[in-house]
Structure formats: structure tokens, C-alpha cells
Design a protein around this motif. Structure first.
Motif, short mmCIF file in Angstrom:
data_model
loop_
_atom_site.label_atom_id
_atom_site.label_comp_id
_atom_site.label_asym_id
_atom_site.label_seq_id
_atom_site.Cartn_x
_atom_site.Cartn_y
_atom_site.Cartn_z
N ALA A 215 88.12 17.95 -84.40
CA ALA A 215 88.26 16.52 -84.10
C ALA A 215 87.37 16.09 -82.94
CB ALA A 215 89.71 16.20 -83.77
N ASP A 216 86.78 17.03 -82.22
CA ASP A 216 85.93 16.69 -81.08
C ASP A 216 84.99 17.86 -80.81
OD1 ASP A 216 84.86 15.30 -78.98
OD2 ASP A 216 86.57 15.52 -77.63
N LEU A 217 83.87 17.56 -80.15
CA LEU A 217 82.91 18.59 -79.79
C LEU A 217 82.61 18.51 -78.31
CD1 LEU A 217 80.31 18.25 -82.70
CD2 LEU A 217 82.11 19.94 -82.49
N SER A 218 82.30 19.65 -77.72
CA SER A 218 81.91 19.69 -76.32
C SER A 218 80.83 20.75 -76.17
CB SER A 218 83.12 19.98 -75.44
OG SER A 218 82.78 19.83 -74.08
N TYR A 219 80.38 20.97 -74.94
CA TYR A 219 79.33 21.96 -74.72
C TYR A 219 79.55 22.65 -73.39
CZ TYR A 219 74.74 24.15 -74.59
OH TYR A 219 73.74 25.08 -74.54
N VAL A 228 86.70 21.39 -80.70
CA VAL A 228 88.06 21.03 -80.26
C VAL A 228 88.83 20.53 -81.47
CG1 VAL A 228 89.42 19.61 -78.67
CG2 VAL A 228 87.11 20.34 -78.02
N GLY A 229 90.03 21.03 -81.67
CA GLY A 229 90.81 20.56 -82.81
C GLY A 229 92.21 21.14 -82.83
N ARG A 230 92.95 20.73 -83.83
CA ARG A 230 94.34 21.17 -83.96
C ARG A 230 94.45 22.25 -85.04
NH1 ARG A 230 99.56 17.46 -85.68
NH2 ARG A 230 100.65 19.12 -86.75
N VAL A 231 95.27 23.26 -84.76
CA VAL A 231 95.56 24.30 -85.73
C VAL A 231 96.64 23.75 -86.67
CG1 VAL A 231 96.38 26.65 -86.09
CG2 VAL A 231 95.01 26.10 -84.06
N ALA A 273 96.35 31.49 -80.79
CA ALA A 273 96.89 30.14 -80.95
C ALA A 273 97.80 30.07 -82.17
CB ALA A 273 95.76 29.13 -81.09
N GLU A 274 98.84 29.22 -82.06
CA GLU A 274 99.82 29.06 -83.14
C GLU A 274 99.62 27.72 -83.84
OE1 GLU A 274 103.53 29.26 -81.15
OE2 GLU A 274 103.52 31.45 -81.00
N PRO A 275 100.30 27.51 -84.98
CA PRO A 275 100.22 26.21 -85.66
C PRO A 275 100.69 25.08 -84.73
CG PRO A 275 101.23 27.83 -87.10
CD PRO A 275 101.09 28.48 -85.76
N GLY A 276 99.95 23.98 -84.71
CA GLY A 276 100.30 22.85 -83.85
C GLY A 276 99.56 22.84 -82.54
N ASP A 277 99.00 23.99 -82.13
CA ASP A 277 98.24 24.06 -80.88
C ASP A 277 96.96 23.23 -81.00
OD1 ASP A 277 99.62 25.54 -79.01
OD2 ASP A 277 98.93 27.48 -79.77
N ILE A 278 96.56 22.60 -79.88
CA ILE A 278 95.25 21.97 -79.80
C ILE A 278 94.38 22.91 -78.98
CG2 ILE A 278 93.93 20.01 -78.89
CD1 ILE A 278 96.36 18.24 -79.56
N VAL A 279 93.34 23.46 -79.61
CA VAL A 279 92.56 24.52 -78.99
C VAL A 279 91.08 24.15 -78.90
CG1 VAL A 279 94.14 26.35 -79.71
CG2 VAL A 279 92.24 25.73 -81.19
N VAL A 280 90.39 24.89 -78.02
CA VAL A 280 88.93 24.76 -77.87
C VAL A 280 88.35 26.12 -78.23
CG1 VAL A 280 87.05 24.22 -76.29
CG2 VAL A 280 89.26 23.08 -76.03
N LEU A 281 87.50 26.11 -79.24
CA LEU A 281 87.02 27.37 -79.83
C LEU A 281 85.51 27.47 -79.64
CD1 LEU A 281 88.31 28.64 -83.20
CD2 LEU A 281 85.86 28.51 -82.88
#
Length: 616
Positions: A215-219, A228-231, A273-281
Motif C-alpha cells: 500500500a506504500d513505498l519508501s526507501y 509497506v503493507g498489511r499482511v 509477522a502475523e495476519p493483520g500486521d502492518i509491516v515494512v519489508l
């Protein structure tokens, strides 16, 4: 249908509101009261507005993530922009949320952008928790505002369960929430409890493999591109081998080099990370917003993020003036192209196309304000470029020309009602509603073409002496309403290169409003002022007084020029006509003609006039 399970240790909530209704200030208070920071720590105001432009203008431009802990439950907060021009940010942010917190000012009530962000939330099927904020204002009217919110929900075809929304009252600046306007709140515990109770925990299918929607990008300078997104389903661990599914179903393999999640307003590394987590990968370069990241053995794409089509376009090109390259470090067309395409990766609401001349680019977006923010950001990064006037994107439907139509809301004093109505009707606007409650102010609603509002906002503030409030929201496309002049004045154009001279400027002042001060550099084709009449005139701003035998020394010292108010970028974009450009550099803003040569412009006008005569 598969049995869904819930991750009860997480809540994902988006905060939505109109511009300046206090959501970023409320997030500050939530941070302070959740124990995320040590006692006595000094926190700056509007913590989430971390972009320089956001802090300067007092608005949220980009959606951002943060989290707080309450009763051992992690609440992921998505702070969204309140301006409709940044609607793409709202749409992508809502893909990460399971519920929304709607903030409404207790005095102003629901405004056009409130309608816009709420409509997107209801379409996504999210439950809404309403907070009526700023109830300490002297002109607060919480009961009326609550009725207006109910009317808005009904108007937007909310489902029955959405219509039965819970609501609280708050003073975000003081960090207090209460069930009734008469109560004396002590803290935000009521709000936190309402989020835990009313926003459902993220649900997932235990039989599905790992799926994450970007849902989002960063650097990061250390690990490169960040997704960046939700599992949505499954679990992920560091060093795991995954695959990214792009729009054309292309499979891009990746390895998770770093996995992070939000703690407060910063990132912390996690092992899984679990389901529902918002993570940065981290670990993938060619990723875009809307892609799905999933397992190698069971690749399965999630529905992509879809946003509304752009309605405004603007031409971006390299700086071709004689002063090019003197103030900026990034002037090449290739650098501008690279930067614009980078923006499309980070912003789903922006589209870029190569123009017909193959040297400039057509950038499409939601509104002129979004375009101005992009230009200002590039300017601060060291770019030199030229930009044209914002143009609305016209369409054809069954052979009929269609244009974007705005629903315009105006709140102003009764004394300015006449001039506002007259100006909007000249721009093909039609009044649809007017409310006068006898307080000295009126609220008017108009249906008006989007192109009629380009350049009108500055004029509106002048006409209402800075006391008017103007908001608009896109209604959709309607039949083209005919032509009207974008400006009723011409331009004063320089006929040569040099430096502006006080003597010449003093003699030009009767011709119109000047944009220059003495010693400013000028060149042929540069616009040095606004002419009092509709036609353009060519002048010499470098003309010096001729020496004579009777000239007194110090005679020129008596020349007193009218003070010049420098234009802002938005004012410059609104001022220019179709044959004009704004030259943007890190240090200066200059207005110029597209064709700099006066002789070439004269020949073009003659050729155009001859062509018209032949047609007639």
C-alpha cells in the motif's frame, strides 16, 4: 466459504477528516497517553506531519503509519490527508484498515472533504467511529453537527450497520474524550476503549498462504526499496524466499532481508509477522503500490488498489530560458523524467506521459494543489523546470464533450454574496442551494466546472477580504458548459535581456502591476507585470534616463516605486495563460512566454488571424 479467524491482539484504524479538523493533533495526544514515550520526554507538535511542506502549510499531504499500545493490544493508526487532491493517499491507506475514526469540527461540521473521505470509507465497507472534535470552541454546535453527520451518512447510502455509528466528543488539543458535550473529560481512555470495542480485529483465512498487499513505498540508504503493507493471510519470517506479483502477473522473486513494524512513529525490527500486521519489508527493487507479495509455492494475487481517474493535467519541461542552469543543480530533461516516474511509484494518484514535442511531460493528477506540491517538492530538491497552466482533462461520451464538474461550497459574509455569485456565474457556475441563518454569514452551494475554479481561489480571498471559506469536491463529469476567459488582463513582456532599472519601472507602473524590483535579471519574453488591459504589451524594463547638461546629481534618488509582493507558486500557476509558463528554480519564480522571441510571437499571431479569416 472458509472459516475466518481473527487476530485479537491487533486493531487497524484509519483517521479520516476534512483539512484542519484536528486529526494530527489528536494522534499526538494518543501518543502521549499510550505510554509510547517516557515520562517528561519533549515531543514536537503534529508529530506525524514530518514532511517540511506539511509542517509549513499545516496539512497532511501523505498518509502515514504509526502504532500505540493500549491494554496489551497494538493499535495501528493510519493518518490520512484531508484534502481531496490527495485522494489517492486515502484510497491506498484504507486498504490497510479494518475501521475508521471520522473526525468532524464541532463548529464547521461536515465539509466537502469530509464527504469525500467518508464516501471512500463506506465504499470499502468499514465501520466508522465518529468523534466530534473542538467542542471547546465558542461557536461549537455539537448537536446540530451530529444531525448533519447523520444526514451525510444517509446521503452517502450507508448500510444500516454503518448508520448505527458510535460517537464521542473530544478536545484533541487537550487530549480528552467524553460521551456528552456537558461532561468534563480527563483523558482519551473512552476513545481507546471505543476503538477496541467498535473496530473489529483483522480477520484471515488460516488455510491461505502468506499474502501481503503493498500500500506504500519508501526507501532506505542501507537496505534499498521498502514495501509497506498489511499482511492479509499467513505469516512471514526474515530471510524467507517470496515472490512479488506485479500488475501484468509478472513474478519477481525476492528474499526478505529485513522485516520491520511500527512502534510509535518509528520502525522496529521484528523476526516475523502475523495476519493483520502492518509491516515494512526490504529485499525487492521492482515493486509498485498495489502489488501482492506471497509465497513461492502458492502465488495468489489480492485485488489491486484502484483509485479515481485524474482530472487535471500540467506540462512539465526543462528550463529553456537564458537564465537556465544558474540557480539549480538538476536541469537535464532526463533527470526531470526520472524524478516524475519515481513520483508515480510512490503516488498512485499521479500519471506521467511523454508530450508530443518529446521534450516535456504531461503529468496528470487530482487537482492543481497536488501539482503545486509536486513542483514545490522538486524545486526544493534542486530542480530547474518550466511548468504550464493546469488544464482539466476533457472526455468524449457518445460524441458529446464532457468536463469535470465540482460541487462548490462557499461560506462568506452577506455583503460579499453579490460579487461571489457574479464571479462564479461568469465561470459558468450555477447556484444550487443557499442557507442564511441570520448570523451575517451565508452558505452557498454551486455546480461549477473545475476549470472555472483554477485561478479563482486567490481572487475569492481578495473579494471577501480574507474572510470567505471555499471548499469543493468532484461531482463527476458533465456536459461542456462553453468557453470563458481565464483572465481579464494582459501581460507586460520584456523585449530584451538585462537588469531592471528603477527609472524604467517607475514609468511602467501606470501600465499595470509589476512583478520586478530594480536589478532583477530579465530576458526577452519574460513577463515583468500584469497589464491593465486585456492585450499584451512589449516594454523595455532596462531603459535608463539619458544624461543631459542640466541633470542634477542624485535626481534618480527621488524615484519611489510601489512595493512588489512576490507571487507564491500557486498564484503564479493560476496567473499564467495558455501561451505562458512558470520558470521554477530553487531560488526564483519567473513568468515567461512559451515563445520568447517577440518577432516569432508577432508572426504566429498574424498567421492565426489569417487562418481565421480564411475559415470565415
Amino acid at each position: 466459504m472458509a472459516n475466518k479467524e481473527q487476530n485479537s491482539g491487533i486493531r487497524n484504524v484509519a483517521i479520516i477528516a476534512h483539512v484542519d479538523h484536528g486529526k494530527t493533533t489528536l494522534v499526538d495526544a494518543m501518543f502521549r497517553q499510550s505510554g509510547m514515550f517516557r515520562e517528561g520526554a519533549v515531543l514536537q507538535d503534529r508529530l506525524m506531519d514530518n514532511l517540511e511542506l506539511e509542517r509549513e502549510r499545516g496539512i497532511t499531504i501523505a498518509a502515514k503509519n504509526c502504532s500505540v499500545k493500549y491494554k496489551d493490544i497494538k493499535i495501528n493508526i493510519i493518518d490520512t490527508p484531508g484534502h481531496a487532491d490527495f485522494g489517492g493517499e486515502v484510497e491506498r491507506a484504507l486498504t490497510m484498515a479494518d475501521g475508521a475514526l471520522l473526525l468532524v469540527d464541532a463548529s464547521e461540521g461536515p465539509l466537502p472533504q469530509t464527504r469525500f473521505v467518508l464516501q471512500k470509507t463506506l465504499q470499502a465497507g468499514l465501520p466508522v467511529l465518529v468523534v466530534i472534535n473542538k467542542i471547546d470552541r465558542k461557536d461549537a454546535r455539537p448537536d446540530e453537527v451530529l444531525d448533519e453527520i447523520y444526514d451525510l451518512f444517509i446521503d452517502l447510502d450507508a448500510k444500516d450497520e454503518q448508520l448505527d455509528f458510535p460517537y464521542l466528543y473530544a478536545i484533541g488539543r487537550d487530549g480528552v474524550a467524553m460521551e456528552s458535550p456537558e461532561d468534563r473529560g480527563e483523558d482519551l481512555r473512552l476513545l481507546f476503549d471505543a476503538i477496541l470495542e467498535k473496530v473489529p480485529p483483522p480477520s484471515y483465512d488460516p488455510d491461505e498462504p502468506f499474502q501481503m498487499l503493498v500500500a506504500d513505498l519508501s526507501y532506505s540508504d542501507y537496505v534499498g526499496r521498502l514495501a509497506v503493507g498489511r499482511v492479509f493471510n499467513g505469516r512471514v519470517k526474515q530471510r524467507q524466499e517470496l515472490v512479488c506479483l506485479s500488475e501484468n502477473d509478472k513474478h519477481i522473486p525476492l528474499k526478505v532481508t529485513k522485516l520491520q513494524s511500527y512502534e510509535g512513529n518509528s520502525l522496529a525490527e521484528i523476526s516475523g509477522a502475523e495476519p493483520g500486521d502492518i509491516v515494512v519489508l526490504a529485499g525487492i527493487e521492482n515493486v509498485t503500490i498495489g502489488d501482492t507479495i506471497c509465497t513461492l509455492d502458492a502465488p495468489k494475487a489480492l485485488p489491486r488498489v484502484r483509485v479515481d481517474e485524474p482530472t487535471v493535467s500540467m506540462r512539465f519541461g526543462p528550463n529553456t530560458s537564458p537564465l537556465a542552469g544558474k540557480e539549480g543543480k538538476l536541469v537535464q530533461s532526463s533527470k526531470i523524467e526520472e524524478r516524475l516516474f519515481k513520483e508515480t511509484l510512490l503516488n498512485v494518484g499521479i500519471q506521467v506521459e511523454l508530450a508530443e514535442d518529446r521534450e516535456s511531460y504531461i503529468v496528470k493528477g487530482r487537482g492543481e494543489f497536488q501539482m503545486a506540491i509536486l513542483v514545490e517538492t522538486m524545486r526544493r530538491e534542486g530542480f530547474e523546470l518550466t511548468v504550464g497552466r493546469p488544464q482539466v482533462i476533457l472526455r468524449k461520451k457518445e460524441g458529446v464533450l464532457m468536463e469535470p464538474i465540482e460541487h462548490l461550497f462557499i461560506d462568506c459574509s452577506e455583503e460579499f454574496m453579490g460579487v461571489v455569485t457574479e464571479k462564479i456565474s461568469m465561470r459558468k457556475g450555477k447556484m444550487t442551494n443557499m442557507v442564511n441563518k441570520g448570523t451575517g454569514r451565508v452558505r452557498m452551494e454551486f455546480s461549477t466546472p473545475s476549470r472555472g475554479l483554477i485561478g479563482y481561489r486567490d481572487e475569492f480571498l481578495t473579494d471577501t477580504k480574507g474572510t470567505g471559506i471555499m471548499n469543493s469536491i468532484l461531482e463527476g463529469y458533465g456536459e461542456y458548459r462553453g468557453d470563458f476567459p481565464s483572465r481579464f488582463s494582459g501581460s507586460i513582456v520584456s523585449d530584451r535581456a538585462g537588469s531592471a532599472v528603477a527609472y524604467a519601472l517607475f514609468n511602467l507602473e501606470p501600465r499595470g502591476r509589476l512583478f520586478l524590483v530594480p536589478n532583477d535579471p530579465v530576458y526577452e519574453g519574460m513577463i515583468v507585470g500584469e497589464h491593465n488591459r486585456e492585450n499584451d504589451i512589449t516594454v523595455n524594463p532596462c531603459k535608463e534616463k539619458k544624461l543631459t547638461n542640466i541633470r542634477a546629481s542624485g535626481k534618480d534618488d527621488a524615484v519611489t516605486l510601489t512595493p512588489v509582493k512576490k507571487m507564491t507558486l500557486e498564484q503564479a500557476l493560476h496567473f499564467i495563460k495558455e501561451d505562458e509558463l512558470v520558470e521554477v528554480t530553487p531560488k526564483s519564480l519567473r513568468l515567461r512566454k512559451v515563445v520568447l522571441s517577440g518577432q516569432a510571437r508577432y508572426q504566429m499571431r498574424n498567421a492565426k488571424a489569417k487562418a481565421l479569416n480564411k475559415e470565415q
